[in-house]
Design a protein around this motif. Structure first.
Motif, PDB file in Angstrom:
ATOM      1  N   LEU A  72       0.831  -1.199   0.000  1.00  0.00           N
ATOM      2  CA  LEU A  72       0.000   0.000   0.000  1.00  0.00           C
ATOM      3  C   LEU A  72       0.870   1.256   0.000  1.00  0.00           C
ATOM      4  N   TYR A  73       1.927   1.200   0.798  1.00  0.00           N
ATOM      5  CA  TYR A  73       2.848   2.337   0.880  1.00  0.00           C
ATOM      6  C   TYR A  73       3.432   2.641  -0.495  1.00  0.00           C
ATOM      7  N   ALA A  74       3.858   1.569  -1.186  1.00  0.00           N
ATOM      8  CA  ALA A  74       4.441   1.744  -2.522  1.00  0.00           C
ATOM      9  C   ALA A  74       3.411   2.257  -3.503  1.00  0.00           C
ATOM     10  N   SER A  75       2.180   1.757  -3.373  1.00  0.00           N
ATOM     11  CA  SER A  75       1.157   2.156  -4.337  1.00  0.00           C
ATOM     12  C   SER A  75       0.810   3.632  -4.166  1.00  0.00           C
ATOM     13  N   LYS A  76       0.856   4.135  -2.908  1.00  0.00           N
ATOM     14  CA  LYS A  76       0.633   5.566  -2.697  1.00  0.00           C
ATOM     15  C   LYS A  76       1.774   6.364  -3.322  1.00  0.00           C
ATOM     16  N   GLU A  77       2.989   5.825  -3.164  1.00  0.00           N
ATOM     17  CA  GLU A  77       4.153   6.532  -3.684  1.00  0.00           C
ATOM     18  C   GLU A  77       4.126   6.584  -5.205  1.00  0.00           C
ATOM     19  N   ARG A  78       3.727   5.460  -5.807  1.00  0.00           N
ATOM     20  CA  ARG A  78       3.701   5.408  -7.277  1.00  0.00           C
ATOM     21  C   ARG A  78       2.381   5.939  -7.828  1.00  0.00           C
ATOM     22  N   LYS A  79       1.426   6.160  -6.962  1.00  0.00           N
ATOM     23  CA  LYS A  79       0.101   6.646  -7.339  1.00  0.00           C
ATOM     24  C   LYS A  79      -0.602   5.723  -8.320  1.00  0.00           C
ATOM     25  N   VAL A  80      -0.423   4.422  -8.154  1.00  0.00           N
ATOM     26  CA  VAL A  80      -1.212   3.439  -8.903  1.00  0.00           C
ATOM     27  C   VAL A  80      -1.769   2.433  -7.904  1.00  0.00           C
ATOM     28  N   PRO A  81      -2.990   1.972  -8.131  1.00  0.00           N
ATOM     29  CA  PRO A  81      -3.501   0.938  -7.228  1.00  0.00           C
ATOM     30  C   PRO A  81      -2.802  -0.399  -7.489  1.00  0.00           C
ATOM     31  N   ILE A  82      -2.427  -1.075  -6.430  1.00  0.00           N
ATOM     32  CA  ILE A  82      -1.825  -2.403  -6.575  1.00  0.00           C
ATOM     33  C   ILE A  82      -2.676  -3.389  -5.795  1.00  0.00           C
ATOM     34  N   LYS A  83      -3.006  -4.474  -6.472  1.00  0.00           N
ATOM     35  CA  LYS A  83      -3.886  -5.445  -5.850  1.00  0.00           C
ATOM     36  C   LYS A  83      -3.066  -6.530  -5.159  1.00  0.00           C
ATOM     37  N   VAL A  84      -3.485  -6.937  -3.965  1.00  0.00           N
ATOM     38  CA  VAL A  84      -2.831  -8.055  -3.280  1.00  0.00           C
ATOM     39  C   VAL A  84      -3.829  -9.206  -3.186  1.00  0.00           C
ATOM     40  N   ILE A  85      -3.409 -10.351  -3.696  1.00  0.00           N
ATOM     41  CA  ILE A  85      -4.276 -11.528  -3.603  1.00  0.00           C
ATOM     42  C   ILE A  85      -3.754 -12.427  -2.492  1.00  0.00           C
ATOM     43  N   ASN A  86      -4.604 -12.745  -1.525  1.00  0.00           N
ATOM     44  CA  ASN A  86      -4.182 -13.591  -0.405  1.00  0.00           C
ATOM     45  C   ASN A  86      -4.764 -14.978  -0.542  1.00  0.00           C
ATOM     46  N   GLN A  87      -3.937 -15.954  -0.273  1.00  0.00           N
ATOM     47  CA  GLN A  87      -4.505 -17.294  -0.178  1.00  0.00           C
ATOM     48  C   GLN A  87      -3.750 -18.117   0.859  1.00  0.00           C
ATOM     49  N   TYR A  88      -4.489 -18.954   1.569  1.00  0.00           N
ATOM     50  CA  TYR A  88      -3.866 -19.810   2.573  1.00  0.00           C
ATOM     51  C   TYR A  88      -3.815 -21.242   2.084  1.00  0.00           C
ATOM     52  N   ALA A  89      -2.701 -21.916   2.387  1.00  0.00           N
ATOM     53  CA  ALA A  89      -2.537 -23.302   1.937  1.00  0.00           C
ATOM     54  C   ALA A  89      -3.108 -24.286   2.952  1.00  0.00           C
ATOM     55  N   GLU A  90      -3.488 -23.803   4.147  1.00  0.00           N
ATOM     56  CA  GLU A  90      -3.965 -24.661   5.238  1.00  0.00           C
ATOM     57  C   GLU A  90      -2.952 -25.746   5.587  1.00  0.00           C
ATOM     58  N   SER A  91      -1.696 -25.422   5.427  1.00  0.00           N
ATOM     59  CA  SER A  91      -0.650 -26.397   5.726  1.00  0.00           C
ATOM     60  C   SER A  91       0.655 -25.643   5.859  1.00  0.00           C
ATOM     61  N   PHE A  92       1.615 -26.239   6.582  1.00  0.00           N
ATOM     62  CA  PHE A  92       2.954 -25.682   6.591  1.00  0.00           C
ATOM     63  C   PHE A  92       3.928 -26.643   5.931  1.00  0.00           C
ATOM     64  N   ALA A  93       3.407 -27.698   5.346  1.00  0.00           N
ATOM     65  CA  ALA A  93       4.308 -28.741   4.856  1.00  0.00           C
ATOM     66  C   ALA A  93       4.044 -29.139   3.411  1.00  0.00           C
ATOM     67  N   ASP A  94       2.855 -28.851   2.901  1.00  0.00           N
ATOM     68  CA  ASP A  94       2.442 -29.404   1.620  1.00  0.00           C
ATOM     69  C   ASP A  94       2.984 -28.565   0.458  1.00  0.00           C
ATOM     70  N   ALA A  95       4.195 -28.914  -0.002  1.00  0.00           N
ATOM     71  CA  ALA A  95       4.837 -28.124  -1.049  1.00  0.00           C
ATOM     72  C   ALA A  95       4.043 -28.156  -2.353  1.00  0.00           C
ATOM     73  N   ALA A  96       3.407 -29.296  -2.638  1.00  0.00           N
ATOM     74  CA  ALA A  96       2.657 -29.420  -3.895  1.00  0.00           C
ATOM     75  C   ALA A  96       1.521 -28.402  -3.932  1.00  0.00           C
ATOM     76  N   LYS A  97       0.904 -28.206  -2.789  1.00  0.00           N
ATOM     77  CA  LYS A  97      -0.190 -27.262  -2.715  1.00  0.00           C
ATOM     78  C   LYS A  97       0.316 -25.831  -2.911  1.00  0.00           C
ATOM     79  N   GLY A  98       1.475 -25.558  -2.308  1.00  0.00           N
ATOM     80  CA  GLY A  98       2.065 -24.235  -2.481  1.00  0.00           C
ATOM     81  C   GLY A  98       2.340 -23.960  -3.940  1.00  0.00           C
ATOM     82  N   LYS A  99       2.815 -24.988  -4.620  1.00  0.00           N
ATOM     83  CA  LYS A  99       3.129 -24.826  -6.037  1.00  0.00           C
ATOM     84  C   LYS A  99       1.856 -24.551  -6.833  1.00  0.00           C
ATOM     85  N   ALA A 100       0.803 -25.303  -6.529  1.00  0.00           N
ATOM     86  CA  ALA A 100      -0.450 -25.129  -7.256  1.00  0.00           C
ATOM     87  C   ALA A 100      -1.003 -23.719  -7.052  1.00  0.00           C
TER      88      ALA A 100
END
Lengths: 347, 375
Positions: free
Chosen positions: A183-211
């Protein structure tokens, strides 16, 4: 059936006889060697991030001072208390639980072993902390803020992604710190930047992270930040395959993909653990206290290595880092503080 | 010679041979990775037996896998491979936790209700697999694995829900303490109890630092009941008949579908019981948010296989398995040996159990040779 019972009985007799000949393991060694034992969380000591960082810090301490280090990994949640308890039987001077999942176990075991020092990483017992327990917490949002800023300045598609492990207070620090930085950067550059959040529901499943990361990249994100332990492996793998940028976590992860790791949100658990252990070695009392580490203690931050980003971005990030250190910027760490931050930056 | 042949033909011999071979393999691996196997073995035994507390912990850790082992073994008698034991265990613990947290009754009601909740939910979850198998012919391994994942995410959903989540942790709330089956719980956490225990070091080790509970007694009881059910009742007979040859059983007038459903329901119920025992007996009396399977059901598969699907044998193999796992930590603690070595030992024991045909074969060969010698 009778024979089986006989065999069983014989076994028990042999075992108990041999059991008698062993002495109790000494609970105090008295040889002047300082002993530190560590119990990592489910990720194990080779997780390329959090736990490994802690163990590396302890190994550094060993090389400097000759302290003896040991560790035990756990296979199930119920093993945490068992392992801590077993360590408390031994001659360890300090027993460290790495990760907030161990908080219950530390609380339980420390209450039964008042003569031992315990420390827990990523969890603060607040005011009612026991006399033999030390809390070690981080302001991880400060490092995440910097990488968020770098991501916001570097993105060309104006869309970045965040992959979390399992939602909890620690991962929240990373997520909201990162979003605040973007958000700080987007204010500085004066363009909106979208952040997409997703949770893998795991700390170990690398395949899921890749997907998840592959999906984000094909949806137009060009930088993905992960705070997901072993899941992050897969995220980095996906970045390599699609030739996009990824931001590492906990340690400088650029060695995993030198051309794709933009930077890392370093959280130096090792340094922090080392500092706390040294305090105790020097005879200071650490029990009953909560230590907090952030940018100003050089326990979170970004690595020097910045070959994948423009020089000016790196320098600006360093300036920002100074501002955070001096308190000019307060980085949000959860949803509420993030909303406050957002409204304050909008004005 | 005759005696040796006789011994070799016994199934228990090959199990013990398998265990010895597995330990030998682990020893060879230890030598290659630069550790002294004798010291390692010594440390392992010390880690299991050197204190009464450790033995109790082994028992405490073994209890759930003995039960899931019995559950798997029981289903196996019908020819069903209950890989869904993991899911049934998870569902059992989630439901037991939910009931235990929501209700606050005196122990006389609280404990049985939690147990019933665990058992019934496990039974339904297992029975579902049985119904799908019996009515639609869907293979139990497929549905089992699918239902495991459903249970996994359902567990995380419940733990995360506002009603049951303990703030700023990764676990649910603990059940109300009237539901605890930990022995002497009230007394040992009371002031007089702690004071008394402080005087007596041995007792305080055994009571204060462990969660001694009724679990192992229940496990023993269940294994005897299941043995009785299988070998002394007509339901058990028909279940075994279906397992041996479903077509022949059907021809003989035994309802195959009915027995499949019954077997899976009972199998699920045992897993649910194991879960309820853990929730009520072992601290923190709560369910954790899972990041991977805890493997209590899957370890039941190993336990059942090592026991050659004998419900009584499951007790021994469960204790063996639990002891290896618990004692294995001492290897890492004292010698820095990676925990994978223990996993390799267990894996190679299983491998040799799978090769268990070898011992009777050897016996046959010896028998032939001795006959020749007679000539």
């Amino acid at each position: 059936m009778k024979k089986l019972a006989n065999i069983f009985l014989a076994g028990i007799i042999i075992i108990s006889l041999s059991g008698c000949s062993w002495n109790d393991p000494e609970s105090v060694a008295n040889d002047g060697v300082f002993r530190i034992a560590m119990v990592p969380d489910m990720g194990g000591v080779n997780d390329q991030s959090f736990n490994q960082s802690a163990l590396e810090g302890l190994y550094e301490l060993r090389d400097e001072t000759g302290a003896q280090i040991s560790y035990v990994e756990s296979k199930q949640f119920s093993d945490f208390a068992l392992n801590l308890d077993k360590l408390a039987d031994g001659p360890s001077d300090l027993i460290i639980g790495v990760g907030n999942v161990l908080s219950d176990a530390i609380e339980e075991v420390s209450a039964r072993n008042l003569d031992k020092n315990f420390a827990i990483v990523d969890y603060s017992f607040g005011e009612d902390i026991a006399n033999n327990v030390t809390g070690i917490v981080f302001r991880a949002q400060e490092g995440a803020f910097l990488v968020g800023y770098i991501a916001g300045m570097t993105t060309k598609t104006n869309k970045v992604g965040f992959v979390g492990g399992i939602k909890n207070v620690i991962i929240d620090q990373f997520q909201y710190g990162f979003e605040a930085g973007v958000l700080y950067a987007s204010k500085e550059r004066k363009v909106p930047i979208k952040v997409i959040n997703q949770y893998a529901e795991s700390f170990a499943d690398a395949a899921k992270g890749k997907a998840i990361a592959s999906r984000m990249y094909s949806d137009g994100c060009d930088i993905v930040f992960h705070a997901a332990g072993g899941v992050g492996y897969g995220v980095i793998e996906a970045a390599k395959e699609s030739g996009k940028f990824v931001i590492g976590v906990d340690r400088d992860q650029s060695y995993l993909a030198p051309d794709n790791v933009l930077t890392s949100s370093v959280k130096n658990v090792g340094t922090a653990v080392k500092l706390v252990a040294k305090e105790l070695m020097n005879g200071n009392k650490i029990g009953g206290k909560n230590y907090e580490f952030g940018l100003s203690e050089h326990c979170v931050g970004i690595p020097e290595n910045h070959k994948n980003m423009p020089e000016f971005v790196y320098n600006k990030a360093l300036t920002l880092s100074k501002q955070v250190e001096t308190g000019q910027i307060t980085v949000p760490y959860d949803e509420e503080s993030f909303e406050n931050y957002k409204s304050s930056i909008d004005n | 010679m005759q005696k040796l042949i006789k011994i070799l033909k016994k199934p228990i011999t090959s199990t013990f041979l398998a265990i010895i071979c597995g330990i030998l393999v682990a020893g060879v691996i230890l030598i290659f990775s630069g550790y002294d196997p004798i010291t390692a073995f010594n440390t392992l035994l010390k880690g299991i037996f050197s204190r009464p507390k450790y033995i109790l912990k082994v028992i405490e850790k073994s209890t759930p896998i003995i039960l899931t082992g019995i559950s798997v073994a029981f289903a196996f008698k019908t020819g069903l491979f209950n890989i869904g034991a993991e899911g049934q265990y998870i569902i059992g613990s989630v439901v037991a936790m939910m009931v235990g947290v929501s209700l606050k009754l005196p122990a006389v009601y609280q404990v049985p209700i939690i147990f019933l909740a665990g058992i019934i939910s496990g039974a339904i979850y297992g029975g579902l697999i049985g119904i799908l198998k019996a009515k639609f012919g869907i293979h139990e391994v497929i549905t089992g694995i699918m239902l495991n994942w459903i249970a996994f995410y359902l567990c995380n959903f419940v733990v995360d829900s506002e009603l049951f989540h303990k703030p700023s942790t990764m676990r649910s709330l603990s059940i109300n303490d009237s539901g605890f089956t930990t022995l002497f719980y009230k007394w040992k956490t009371s002031k007089e109890g702690i004071e008394y225990l402080r005087q007596n070091r041995w007792l305080s080790e055994v009571l204060l630092k462990t969660d001694v509970n009724v679990g192992i007694l229940v496990a023993l009881l269940v294994s005897i009941i299941i043995w009785f059910l299988l070998y002394k009742t007509s339901l058990g007979y028909s279940i075994r008949a279906v397992g041996n040859n479903a077509k022949a059983a059907e021809f003989a007038g035994i309802g195959v579908k009915r027995n499949i459903m019954a077997a899976m329901t009972i199998s699920g119920a045992i897993c649910g019981l194991a879960a309820a025992l853990t929730i009520t007996g072992v601290s923190p009396h709560a369910v954790y948010k899972l990041s991977m399977f805890e493997n209590i059901g899957f370890n039941g598969l190993f336990v059942a296989l090592i026991a050659r699907t004998s419900p009584i044998g499951c007790i021994l193999s469960g204790l063996f398995f639990g002891a290896l796992n618990y004692g294995g930590n001492a290897l890492q603690m004292d010698l820095g040996i990676p925990s994978e070595i223990i996993s390799i030992t267990i894996g190679s024991v299983l491998f040799f159990v799978a090769l268990s045909g070898a011992a009777p074969m050897l016996a046959n060969k010896l028998a032939k040779r001795s006959k020749k010698n007679v000539k």
